[in-house]
Design a protein around this motif. Structure first.
Motif, PDB file in Angstrom:
ATOM      1  N   ASN A 563       0.845  -1.198   0.000  1.00 33.72           N
ATOM      2  CA  ASN A 563       0.000   0.000   0.000  1.00 33.72           C
ATOM      3  C   ASN A 563       0.880   1.248   0.000  1.00 33.72           C
ATOM      4  N   GLY A 564       0.924   1.934  -1.125  1.00 37.12           N
ATOM      5  CA  GLY A 564       1.770   3.123  -1.244  1.00 37.12           C
ATOM      6  C   GLY A 564       1.307   4.300  -0.416  1.00 37.12           C
ATOM      7  N   VAL A 565       0.081   4.217   0.147  1.00 43.97           N
ATOM      8  CA  VAL A 565      -0.434   5.319   0.970  1.00 43.97           C
ATOM      9  C   VAL A 565       0.429   5.522   2.206  1.00 43.97           C
ATOM     10  N   PHE A 566       1.020   4.443   2.729  1.00 43.54           N
ATOM     11  CA  PHE A 566       1.855   4.576   3.930  1.00 43.54           C
ATOM     12  C   PHE A 566       3.054   5.487   3.661  1.00 43.54           C
ATOM     13  N   ALA A 567       3.663   5.345   2.498  1.00 39.79           N
ATOM     14  CA  ALA A 567       4.792   6.218   2.145  1.00 39.79           C
ATOM     15  C   ALA A 567       4.321   7.656   2.010  1.00 39.79           C
ATOM     16  N   GLU A 568       3.122   7.843   1.456  1.00 36.76           N
ATOM     17  CA  GLU A 568       2.571   9.193   1.323  1.00 36.76           C
ATOM     18  C   GLU A 568       2.337   9.815   2.701  1.00 36.76           C
ATOM     19  N   ILE A 569       1.871   9.008   3.649  1.00 40.41           N
ATOM     20  CA  ILE A 569       1.647   9.499   5.009  1.00 40.41           C
ATOM     21  C   ILE A 569       2.960   9.952   5.631  1.00 40.41           C
ATOM     22  N   VAL A 570       3.974   9.090   5.552  1.00 41.31           N
ATOM     23  CA  VAL A 570       5.283   9.437   6.120  1.00 41.31           C
ATOM     24  C   VAL A 570       5.824  10.706   5.468  1.00 41.31           C
ATOM     25  N   ALA A 571       5.685  10.790   4.153  1.00 37.60           N
ATOM     26  CA  ALA A 571       6.209  11.946   3.420  1.00 37.60           C
ATOM     27  C   ALA A 571       5.461  13.233   3.749  1.00 37.60           C
ATOM     28  N   SER A 572       4.241  13.113   4.265  1.00 36.02           N
ATOM     29  CA  SER A 572       3.457  14.317   4.578  1.00 36.02           C
ATOM     30  C   SER A 572       3.968  15.027   5.819  1.00 36.02           C
ATOM     31  N   PHE A 573       4.841  14.365   6.586  1.00 34.61           N
ATOM     32  CA  PHE A 573       5.389  14.950   7.804  1.00 34.61           C
ATOM     33  C   PHE A 573       6.790  15.504   7.560  1.00 34.61           C
ATOM     34  N   ASN A 574       7.090  16.612   8.202  1.00 28.59           N
ATOM     35  CA  ASN A 574       8.392  17.273   8.021  1.00 28.59           C
ATOM     36  C   ASN A 574       9.403  16.778   9.051  1.00 28.59           C
ATOM     37  N   PHE A 575       9.692  15.474   8.990  1.00 31.08           N
ATOM     38  CA  PHE A 575      10.696  14.889   9.862  1.00 31.08           C
ATOM     39  C   PHE A 575      11.966  14.620   9.062  1.00 31.08           C
ATOM     40  N   ASP A 576      13.103  14.786   9.732  1.00 29.38           N
ATOM     41  CA  ASP A 576      14.361  14.431   9.080  1.00 29.38           C
ATOM     42  C   ASP A 576      14.623  12.942   9.293  1.00 29.38           C
ATOM     43  N   SER A 577      15.808  12.485   8.899  1.00 33.34           N
ATOM     44  CA  SER A 577      16.128  11.056   8.978  1.00 33.34           C
ATOM     45  C   SER A 577      16.167  10.540  10.412  1.00 33.34           C
ATOM     46  N   GLU A 578      16.317  11.472  11.364  1.00 37.14           N
ATOM     47  CA  GLU A 578      16.351  11.086  12.776  1.00 37.14           C
ATOM     48  C   GLU A 578      14.977  11.177  13.425  1.00 37.14           C
ATOM     49  N   GLY A 579      13.981  11.578  12.647  1.00 32.13           N
ATOM     50  CA  GLY A 579      12.630  11.683  13.192  1.00 32.13           C
ATOM     51  C   GLY A 579      12.352  12.975  13.912  1.00 32.13           C
ATOM     52  N   ASN A 580      13.186  13.999  13.645  1.00 33.22           N
ATOM     53  CA  ASN A 580      12.997  15.301  14.281  1.00 33.22           C
ATOM     54  C   ASN A 580      12.420  16.308  13.296  1.00 33.22           C
ATOM     55  N   LEU A 581      11.676  17.267  13.812  1.00 32.61           N
ATOM     56  CA  LEU A 581      11.117  18.322  12.976  1.00 32.61           C
ATOM     57  C   LEU A 581      12.241  19.050  12.256  1.00 32.61           C
ATOM     58  N   SER A 582      12.096  19.228  10.956  1.00 31.70           N
ATOM     59  CA  SER A 582      13.142  19.854  10.155  1.00 31.70           C
ATOM     60  C   SER A 582      12.532  20.638   9.006  1.00 31.70           C
ATOM     61  N   ALA A 583      13.215  21.711   8.627  1.00 37.30           N
ATOM     62  CA  ALA A 583      12.748  22.507   7.493  1.00 37.30           C
ATOM     63  C   ALA A 583      13.135  21.874   6.164  1.00 37.30           C
ATOM     64  N   GLN A 584      14.017  20.887   6.203  1.00 34.12           N
ATOM     65  CA  GLN A 584      14.534  20.288   4.972  1.00 34.12           C
ATOM     66  C   GLN A 584      13.447  19.686   4.073  1.00 34.12           C
ATOM     67  N   PRO A 585      12.482  18.923   4.631  1.00 34.96           N
ATOM     68  CA  PRO A 585      11.483  18.322   3.736  1.00 34.96           C
ATOM     69  C   PRO A 585      10.431  19.305   3.231  1.00 34.96           C
ATOM     70  N   VAL A 586      10.372  20.488   3.806  1.00 34.09           N
ATOM     71  CA  VAL A 586       9.318  21.431   3.451  1.00 34.09           C
ATOM     72  C   VAL A 586       9.509  21.928   2.022  1.00 34.09           C
ATOM     73  N   GLY A 587       8.469  21.813   1.214  1.00 33.63           N
ATOM     74  CA  GLY A 587       8.551  22.286  -0.159  1.00 33.63           C
ATOM     75  C   GLY A 587       8.050  23.705  -0.297  1.00 33.63           C
ATOM     76  N   THR A 588       7.925  24.152  -1.530  1.00 36.37           N
ATOM     77  CA  THR A 588       7.422  25.508  -1.766  1.00 36.37           C
ATOM     78  C   THR A 588       5.921  25.448  -1.991  1.00 36.37           C
ATOM     79  N   ILE A 589       5.509  25.137  -3.228  1.00 36.42           N
ATOM     80  CA  ILE A 589       4.078  25.109  -3.501  1.00 36.42           C
ATOM     81  C   ILE A 589       3.506  23.706  -3.369  1.00 36.42           C
ATOM     82  N   GLN A 590       4.349  22.723  -3.094  1.00 40.71           N
ATOM     83  CA  GLN A 590       3.846  21.369  -2.871  1.00 40.71           C
ATOM     84  C   GLN A 590       4.708  20.673  -1.830  1.00 40.71           C
TER      85      GLN A 590
END
Length: 732
Positions: A563-590
């Motif tokens: 189920n690819g939805v699980f990857a979409e769920i994980v990707a929807s959160f702005n966590f870094d590789s250590e599981g901490n809040l990070s600005a790195q995953p944040v996109g611009t318009i998407q």
């Protein structure tokens, strides 16, 4: 169709049995892979809807992903869709009957204005910290008073007093003296001065404060106290306590009210003239508070307390009656400035007025803060005064930066506006930023309470999920919870859903790690249910593995799930590789999760399109299987051309049904399709079998093997698994 041609249902099974492999096969095709790579590499560079629709490769990719490929030519139309405010039910995208447009708009941030000085949670936390600071101030003051009262009894030498920094600071604070600028040696000379000697050190300072300081202790010239005496009498200790409370209090607390009351009663009873009252600022403050006296000069107060005509002219006859001063300011022999009745009445008036001031002091400051912070667009706005030089009504309003500084334990006198501007424009997540170089957590916490960028302008808050993603999850959750419900059951479910949405919205502004998210069962259930997943089907260990997966690695745990939805769920959160809040995953318009969802949608659309090139029935079967769970009424089917075509074929309906009244068409659908069962995979499979059999019948000159099996009355049936196996062998 010949006898050697695979049936539509068998072809559907071949694709659908291992959907992940089917999608991976499509993803690895040259054109698809190149287009996906381009999309992922360039979508983050887009900042406006104009830029997006002008980049044909990006734009057409997304349009296909959301099933709107036929509308790719309508750039102006789609720009209006993408820039719609989805929180407004009357917005352009929401007003369209075809909900594919709103779905696509929700995957982008073109119509979302999320830049703000503070989120509601940041504001609430700051206001609470501000309000709590007053209770903490009282506790701190009482703690120091208690410590001093006990410790001073053991002091027999001036050096013992001055070597104890806590006692020394208490003494200096009591007299409004700054420890930074008052040396220990200087204090020792003051405290050991003989005040009867006009040439003594204290008398030569020219400061009433230092003279009063020397009077507050009983040290001799050598720094000791006379045998049997103490450094301070009980009266001196009490007097110092009253001064300490007064000078350390920054708001009208109960502790200050009690201290002021004691101070007034102590001094008014020994007063011999009106001059003693008006020359003491603290006594004047008490009087003006108790009787709401609004005069500017102490000379005027002297007049209204000694002259009946002046009191009458000023409108303070009642105040004059509360005192026994004669016209020359003296007190008649045998009288006191106030008798017991006058004193009691004054005390009552003071307590009432003080309580009102106490409540207003905090309430007005908070109200002013909440009003003004919503208007702040930059650090300069934040630091601009709310006081109008031409409007005296604002003079007592606390500035919003004072509220913020107090909330985090910072004295406004300790930081200039220019320095504060640099601090607020710092990045608290950058170890080398200005605020982190200060090595003071108070300032770091202050910066984290706001959302200013490096230029000092308001920015989009860094949250574990962006505001638009939170909104999308909330919408999906409510849709899932209300699906197929009607009447009171729907109303009850909607109330419960709104409660969970409020909780989710709030908590998403406080969560900073994946561990915190996973530990909250309520949040986990919300996330999973919003995507149609039963929370009971997913363990915490599985969630931990998902959120620790590398989304860029196709072989990582979450990417290996069917189920690819699980990857979409994980990707929807702005966590870094250590599981901490990070600005790195944040996109611009998407956001990252929406990018992944768009890519997955594109692969699904491409797969269905390619299957349709050889068998349109397979394409429609795959489409129905994908959309069935989203059907909430017969009108959903009527509003979707592909679903309606599936229905007509499945139940051998003539095209003439389209000429019927819409409600009649809906009734017809409800007669044949149990909408409530479209959530059941077995029921969906049953309909697909029936559809494919009849599709083959309509598009073949010979009898379809699948149709024969569906209509057989015998007890022996060949399973779909066997059909699939035969088909696979035949293809070798």
């Amino acid at each position: 169709m010949t006898s050697t041609t695979l049936s539509t249902y068998t072809s559907y099974l071949i694709v659908n049995r291992d959907m992940k492999s089917s999608l991976d096969r499509v993803a690895n095709q040259g054109t698809v892979a190149r287009d996906t790579e381009y999309y992922e590499a360039n979508i983050d560079k887009v900042t406006t809807a104009d830029e997006f629709v002008d980049d044909y490769r990006l734009y057409s990719y997304a349009m296909k992903a959301y099933g709107l490929e036929e509308m790719t030519y309508g750039k102006a139309f789609m720009k209006k869709v993408l820039e719609s405010d989805l929180s407004d039910t009357a917005s352009f995208a929401n007003s369209l009957t075809d909900k594919r447009y709103a779905t696509m708009a929700a995957a982008f941030n073109f119509g979302t204005k999320t830049a703000e000085a503070q989120t509601s949670v940041q504001e609430d936390n700051l206001v609470k910290a501000y309000q709590d600071s007053f209770d903490q101030e009282e506790k701190d003051i009482q703690s120091e008073v208690d410590y001093y009262s006990k410790a001073i009894a053991n002091i027999t030498d001036v050096d013992d007093l001055l070597s104890n920094s806590r006692l020394k600071t208490y003494v200096l604070d009591s007299f409004g003296l700054d420890a930074k600028y008052t040396s220990t040696s200087y204090l020792k000379q003051v405290l050991t001065s003989d005040l009867e000697d006009p040439n003594s050190f204290a008398n030569q300072t020219g400061s009433d404060k230092f003279v009063a300081l020397a009077e507050a202790f009983n040290f001799q010239a050598d720094g000791t106290v006379t045998d049997g005496d103490s450094a301070q009498t009980s009266g001196q200790i009490e007097s110092l306590r009253l001064d300490y409370v007064y000078n350390k209090s920054t708001f009208p607390s109960d502790t200050l009210a009690a201290a002021n009351q004691t101070y007034w009663e102590t001094n008014i009873s020994s007063m011999t003239s009106v001059d003693e009252l008006v020359d003491d600022p603290r006594m004047v403050e008490y009087l003006t508070t108790a009787f709401s006296v609004k005069v500017q000069f102490t000379s005027t107060i002297r007049s209204l307390l000694t002259s009946d005509s002046a009191a009458a002219t000023l409108g303070y006859t009642g105040v004059k009656a509360m005192f026994n001063f004669q016209s020359d300011g003296s007190i008649a022999t045998g009288e006191t400035a106030q008798n017991q009745t006058q004193l009691a009445s004054t005390s009552t008036s003071y307590q009432t007025a003080f309580k009102a001031n106490q409540e207003d002091a905090v309430t007005n400051a908070v109200t002013n803060y909440q009003t003004r912070i919503s208007e702040v667009k930059s650090v300069d706005d934040f630091l601009s005064s709310n006081k109008d030089d031409d409007d005296d009504t604002n003079d007592d309003v606390t500035e919003i930066w004072d509220v913020a500084l107090r909330a985090y334990g910072i004295d406004p006198a300790d930081v200039s506006k220019s320095r504060l501007k640099d601090i607020l424009a710092s990045d608290p997540n950058d170890p080398k930023s200005y605020v982190n170089q200060l090595k003071d957590d108070r300032y770091v916490n202050l910066v984290k309470a706001f959302n200013f960028d490096a230029e000092g302008d308001i920015d989009t808050p860094l949250l574990v999920q962006s505001a638009s993603v939170i909104s999308n999850f909330a919408t999906d959750y409510k849709t899932e919870q209300l699906k197929l419900l009607k009447g009171s059951a729907r109303e009850k479910a909607e109330e419960a859903a709104d409660k969970e949405i409020d909780y989710y919205n709030t908590q998403m502004q406080t969560i900073t790690t994946a561990a915190e998210l996973i530990a909250d069962d309520r949040l986990v259930s919300f996330v999973l249910e919003s995507k149609g997943i039963d929370p009971k089907s997913v363990t915490k260990d599985e969630l931990k593995n998902m959120f620790s997966s590398d989304l860029d690695n196709p072989k990582s745990y979450v990417n290996s799930l069917a189920n690819g939805v699980f990857a979409e769920i994980v990707a929807s959160f702005n966590f870094d590789s250590e599981g901490n809040l990070s600005a790195q995953p944040v996109g611009t318009i998407q956001q990252r999760g929406d990018v992944l969802a768009t890519v997955n949608n594109y692969k699904q659309q491409t797969l269905e399109e390619q299957e349709g090139e050889s068998n349109e029935g397979v394409r429609l079967a795959l489409y129905f299987e994908r959309k069935a769970a989203d059907v909430t009424s017969a009108y959903t089917i009527l509003g979707d051309t592909a679903l309606f075509e599936f229905f007509k074929t499945t139940f051998s309906m003539s095209d003439y049904i389209s000429n019927m009244d819409t409600d009649q068409q809906a009734s017809m659908i409800e007669k044949y399709v149990d909408i409530s069962k479209l959530q059941d995979p077995d029921y969906v499979t049953k309909l697909i079998k029936q559809y494919t059999a009849l599709y083959d019948s309509e598009n073949s000159s010979t009898t379809s093997p699948a149709l024969t099996l569906l209509t057989t009355t015998g007890t022996t049936r060949i399973s779909s698994d066997t059909l699939l196996a035969v088909a696979q062998l035949s293809s070798k």
